[in-house]
Design an enzyme around this catalytic site. Structure first.
Site, PDB file in Angstrom:
ATOM      1  CB  SER A  69      -0.946  -0.001   1.211  1.00 30.15           C
ATOM      2  OG  SER A  69      -1.806  -1.129   1.172  1.00 30.15           O
ATOM      3  CG  LEU A  74      12.123   2.729  -7.311  1.00 30.27           C
ATOM      4  CD1 LEU A  74      11.018   3.390  -6.500  1.00 30.27           C
ATOM      5  CD2 LEU A  74      13.477   3.039  -6.699  1.00 30.27           C
ATOM      6  CG  HIS A 247      12.860   2.237   3.173  1.00 30.88           C
ATOM      7  ND1 HIS A 247      14.107   2.754   2.956  1.00 30.88           N
ATOM      8  CD2 HIS A 247      12.166   2.415   2.024  1.00 30.88           C
ATOM      9  CE1 HIS A 247      14.154   3.219   1.715  1.00 30.88           C
ATOM     10  NE2 HIS A 247      12.984   3.033   1.142  1.00 30.88           N
ATOM     11  CE1 TYR A 278      12.727   4.898  -3.324  1.00 33.24           C
ATOM     12  CE2 TYR A 278      14.261   3.639  -1.959  1.00 33.24           C
ATOM     13  CZ  TYR A 278      12.974   4.107  -2.228  1.00 33.24           C
ATOM     14  OH  TYR A 278      11.941   3.769  -1.395  1.00 33.24           O
ATOM     15  CB  THR A 382      11.524  -5.618  -7.416  1.00 30.42           C
ATOM     16  OG1 THR A 382      11.653  -4.258  -7.011  1.00 30.42           O
ATOM     17  CG2 THR A 382      12.484  -5.910  -8.563  1.00 30.42           C
ATOM     18  CG  ASP A 568      26.834 -33.002  -6.127  1.00 33.69           C
ATOM     19  OD1 ASP A 568      26.421 -32.252  -5.216  1.00 33.69           O
ATOM     20  OD2 ASP A 568      27.957 -32.885  -6.635  1.00 33.69           O
ATOM     21  CB  THR A 570      29.679 -38.625  -1.514  1.00 35.53           C
ATOM     22  OG1 THR A 570      30.104 -37.641  -2.462  1.00 35.53           O
ATOM     23  CG2 THR A 570      30.683 -39.744  -1.480  1.00 35.53           C
TER      24      THR A 570
END
Length: 834
Positions: A69, A74, A247, A278, A382, A568, A570
């Site tokens: 919201s 970006l 932020h 930014y 993003t 992988d 062993t």
């Protein structure tokens, strides 16, 4: 989707292409959270025919009050993670095709990242390399071009930039509305003002979601609750390693320079990463986000409900009051870069909450402890549509089309799941959002967390430790510095490749090739698989033939149903019904536990055990006098195991070598580890033994062409493409992935060994590879081969003939390399089998 050759599916494949396929009846799905992830997931699920979908939201739609919201929207696609880049590319592709009331859900204004220092400009060249590797349009541009793209900046402080024309602004709430409409038309229901209060379960399976408005039966539940994820997780008995942080985001007053602006935004979204800032336009003003302030953690259990938040004059639960004291230094930096801001001020601001994990990646997948309970958490706008597509594929088709091991909810070690660790590392991820991060750069805190029993001896030898999975891992030892003088001159390294590297690694590699070295292999995962059905179970789960007598060791693969390499392994058969399995990650343990029948027990024994690799031409001379058992080649063959004693220490010895030299992996319990080290160290003095680190180990294994799962190969690749087809036995009984391999056809791409032409050149991994001037693939692992005198790089490329010339782009420079035959060192295996 990327045009590079590593992708499975064509770019034209869309969710709608699934809608008419024959599928079983739709299960009942409840998605918790109607932010951008929940809405995207409902759209992707219903497009695939799962139409019995309910999305529950505690706030009001279409702006329920979570991170979506308030998100500035970006979308920068370039990332060092191929998976995140693919997520972002799909988000751009999908949102660009969505409209609401004639307005696109994506404003493709492009992106511009600025450099004000030479170090940042070099980083932008590296980012341009990622873009080329992952199929994203981007280029490093001049200062003058930066000024053209963003006329308001002071070009005198800018040394260059990185321009991505296809990036832009996602209109997150609009995209949510568009997907709500599409999903609703297919049968989904979106119910706002429904607060989840519980998750019901029976016999380890989710059965319903309880809300304050009633109970909703469910076969599948997805938590897409954003920073409320830990709250939902606790209701389900599942820990969600996610830390919400606040932020800062602010908007300026109207700017005269933008007075004639008509569009919401027309300039590229701007990143000033040297100051953790930014910028984006809001018509005639500028929005500014800052990661420069101290971390501001938020307790997800203390976040107010929507109505309580509004009653306390908060716009929404995720929007906290703006802390002006944290903003002041960033505002000075803004005005330094953009002179037009010197005559204005901030008109409004808030501290918006969103999610971070200990490694900065999303948390995705189905819980094993509570079947049918899925997480789609810590996802930013993003990556939202890409994540939703992958999770929908996973739920409906049984697997995603992308490799998601970096995002898998099982990836964290137990030691990395404590609340303190999640808070501390999540906060540090906030700090490092715009930092220049070296691929080997370790975290600084909390360390040391996990140490092997040899840690004190390693410290005494001057070990240079890096960190992985919480473990302290020696990369070289200062005690070996005197050995460097005997090497002769080594090629000089550039500032980037010289980080977390030392010429001592070359000396340790040489000592391994010429004498004998001890390697700490303790951090490698060890599983114990026991029980009457253990052999049948492991043979069905893996590709190689494990029906061998006790004492046999087998290299084998875990595949998924499409033939992709999930790991992988062993596998050592230590008794008729007892196996020790060398694995890669907690996800391997999780996969085996999910499929193990009731007569098979699988447990992780890593923390209670330890391992030393003793390798080199004098390894037998060191070990044989310490035991009464026969360690000759005839008495102890390659890929064999023995339980014996070395001195006073009981060990499980396996004759394996991942450095291409004679030797053994020696396992014992953690309490006896230090005694084992001291025993080997004392016995090795007459043979010139050294302790060697992972830097030398990586060089030696690359010279032999030994693959590193998760780096060189993932479940996006089949064994024959990855060069590990020798571990597949198509003539044994059925195993997971066999049918897919039978119809796979000839590979059109391969994991390809490259030798750099210039003996002084070095690359590090993830660089794009050009064939005939066009990006054709990317480097996986790379390292200097000290025995060969050249840098070795492995890359995913179209099938190319040996001797074909290619170019690897390293910080903007095209470095010539040549396709080589493998193994590059000791192709007849004479050094190991002696």
């Amino acid at each position: 989707m990327s045009s590079t050759p590593e992708n499975r599916a064509p770019a034209t494949r869309t969710p709608e292409s699934h809608a008419h396929e024959n599928r079983p009846p739709s299960p009942r799905v409840v998605v918790i959270g109607a932010g951008i992830v929940g809405c995207s997931l409902a759209d992707e699920l219903t497009a695939r025919g799962w139409t019995d979908v309910i999305v529950l939201e505690q706030g009001p739609l279409p702006a329920p009050g979570g991170s979506t919201s308030h998100a500035p929207g970006l979308v920068f696609q370039t990332s060092p993670s191929k998976t995140l880049a693919e997520f972002a590319k799909y988000t751009v592709e999908k949102f660009s095709a969505l409209e609401v009331d004639g307005l696109s859900c994506f404003n493709q204004v492009g992106g511009l990242e600025l450099a004000t220092t030479p170090e940042r400009l070099a980083e932008l060249h590296r980012r341009a390399g990622y873009a080329a590797a992952w199929g994203i349009r981007g280029e490093v541009v001049s200062t003058a071009r930066c000024k053209e793209l963003w006329p308001l900046i002071d070009e005198s402080v800018v040394v260059g930039g990185y321009h991505t024309p296809d990036d832009g602004l996602a209109r997150a709430l609009l995209a949510s509305r568009a997907q709500i409409e599409r999903a609703t038309a297919r049968g989904a229901r979106f119910l706002d003002r429904h607060t989840v209060t519980g998750i019901e379960q029976e016999n380890g399976k989710v059965t319903a979601v309880v809300t304050d408005q009633g109970t909703f039966p469910a076969d599948q539940v997805v938590s897409a609750a954003g920073f409320w994820g830990p709250v939902i997780g606790r209701m389900a008995g599942i820990d969600v390693p996610l830390q919400p942080l606040a932020h800062q985001y602010a908007k300026t007053a109207k700017l005269p320079d933008l007075a004639d602006a008509m569009a919401e935004a027309s300039k590229p979204i701007l990143r000033f990463q040297d100051r953790d800032l930014y910028f984006r336009e809001h018509t005639d003003r500028i929005g500014i986000g800052s990661y420069a302030h101290k971390p501001l953690p938020v307790d997800p259990f203390a976040v107010l409900p929507y109505d309580e938040a509004r009653a306390q004059n908060m716009d929404m639960p995720s929007s906290y009051p703006f802390t002006t004291e944290d903003w002041a230094p960033s505002w000075d930096d803004c005005r330094w870069l953009i002179p037009a801001l010197r005559d204005t001020d901030i008109e409004e601001g808030f501290n918006g909450v969103f999610s971070f994990t200990p490694d900065g990646m999303p948390v995705l997948g189905e819980s094993r402890q509570l079947r049918g309970f899925w997480l789609a958490e810590a996802v930013w706008v993003t990556h939202s549509a890409g994540v939703a597509k992958a999770v929908a594929e996973w739920m409906v088709d049984g697997r995603p089309s992308l490799d998601l091991h970096e995002c898998d909810l099982t990836r964290f070690e137990e030691a990395q799941r404590s609340p303190s660790y999640v808070r501390e590392r999540g906060s540090q991820q906030f700090v490092e959002v715009y930092d220049v991060i070296h691929p080997l750069q370790p975290m600084e805190q909390p360390r040391p967390l996990r140490v092997s029993p040899f840690y004190a001896r390693q410290q005494q030898l001057g070990a240079y430790f890096l960190e992985g999975g919480g473990w302290e891992r020696p990369h070289w030892y200062e005690a070996n510095a005197p050995l460097v003088d005997a090497l002769g001159p080594l090629p000089e390294r550039d500032a980037w490749s010289a980080r977390h590297w030392s010429p001592i690694a070359a000396a340790e590699a040489r000592a391994t090739r010429e004498k004998v070295a001890l390697y700490d292999m303790t951090p490698l995962r060890r599983l114990e698989v026991t029980g009457p059905g253990a052999l049948d179970f492991l043979n069905r789960m893996t590709t190689n033939n494990l029906r061998k007598k006790p004492g046999a060791v087998t290299y084998t693969l875990l595949l998924d149903e499409t033939g992709g390499v999930r790991s992988d392994l062993t596998v050592a058969r230590l008794g008729p019904d007892r196996f020790q399995v060398g694995a890669n990650s907690p996800t391997d343990l999780d996969r085996l536990l999910r499929h193990a029948p009731t007569d098979v027990q699988v447990r992780d024994i890593t923390s209670g055990t330890c391992c030393i690799g003793v390798w080199g031409p004098l390894a037998r001379d060191l070990v044989q006098p310490l035991t009464r058992d026969d360690f000759s080649h005839e008495g102890f063959g390659y890929f064999r195991a023995k339980e014996t004693y070395l001195g006073h220490v009981p060990v499980t010895a396996m004759r394996l070598s991942y450095v291409g030299e004679l030797g053994w992996e020696l396992y014992t319990s953690a309490d006896l580890g230090l005694r084992l080290w001291d025993t080997l160290w004392a016995a090795g003095q007459e043979h010139g033994v050294v302790a060697a680190g992972r830097s030398a180990f990586n060089s030696l294994r690359l010279e032999k062409g030994y693959r590193s799962w998760g780096t060189d190969m993932t479940d996006e690749h089949n064994p024959f493409e990855a060069g590990v087809g020798f571990a597949v036995r198509m003539d044994k009984e059925d195993f997971v992935g066999r049918a897919a391999l039978e119809s796979a056809g000839e590979p059109t791409r391969r994991l390809t060994p490259l030798l750099l032409d210039d003996p002084a050149a070095v690359v590090l991994g993830k660089e794009p590879v050009y064939v005939d001037g066009t990006p054709a693939g990317y480097v996986t692992s790379a390292g200097y081969g000290y025995t060969l005198g050249r840098c070795v790089a492995y890359a995913w490329l179209p099938v190319l003939a040996t001797g074909t010339g290619v170019h690897i782009e390293y910080f903007g420079e095209k470095v010539p390399a040549t396709v080589a035959d493998e193994p590059l060192f000791d192709p007849k295996m004479t050094r190991i089998r002696r």
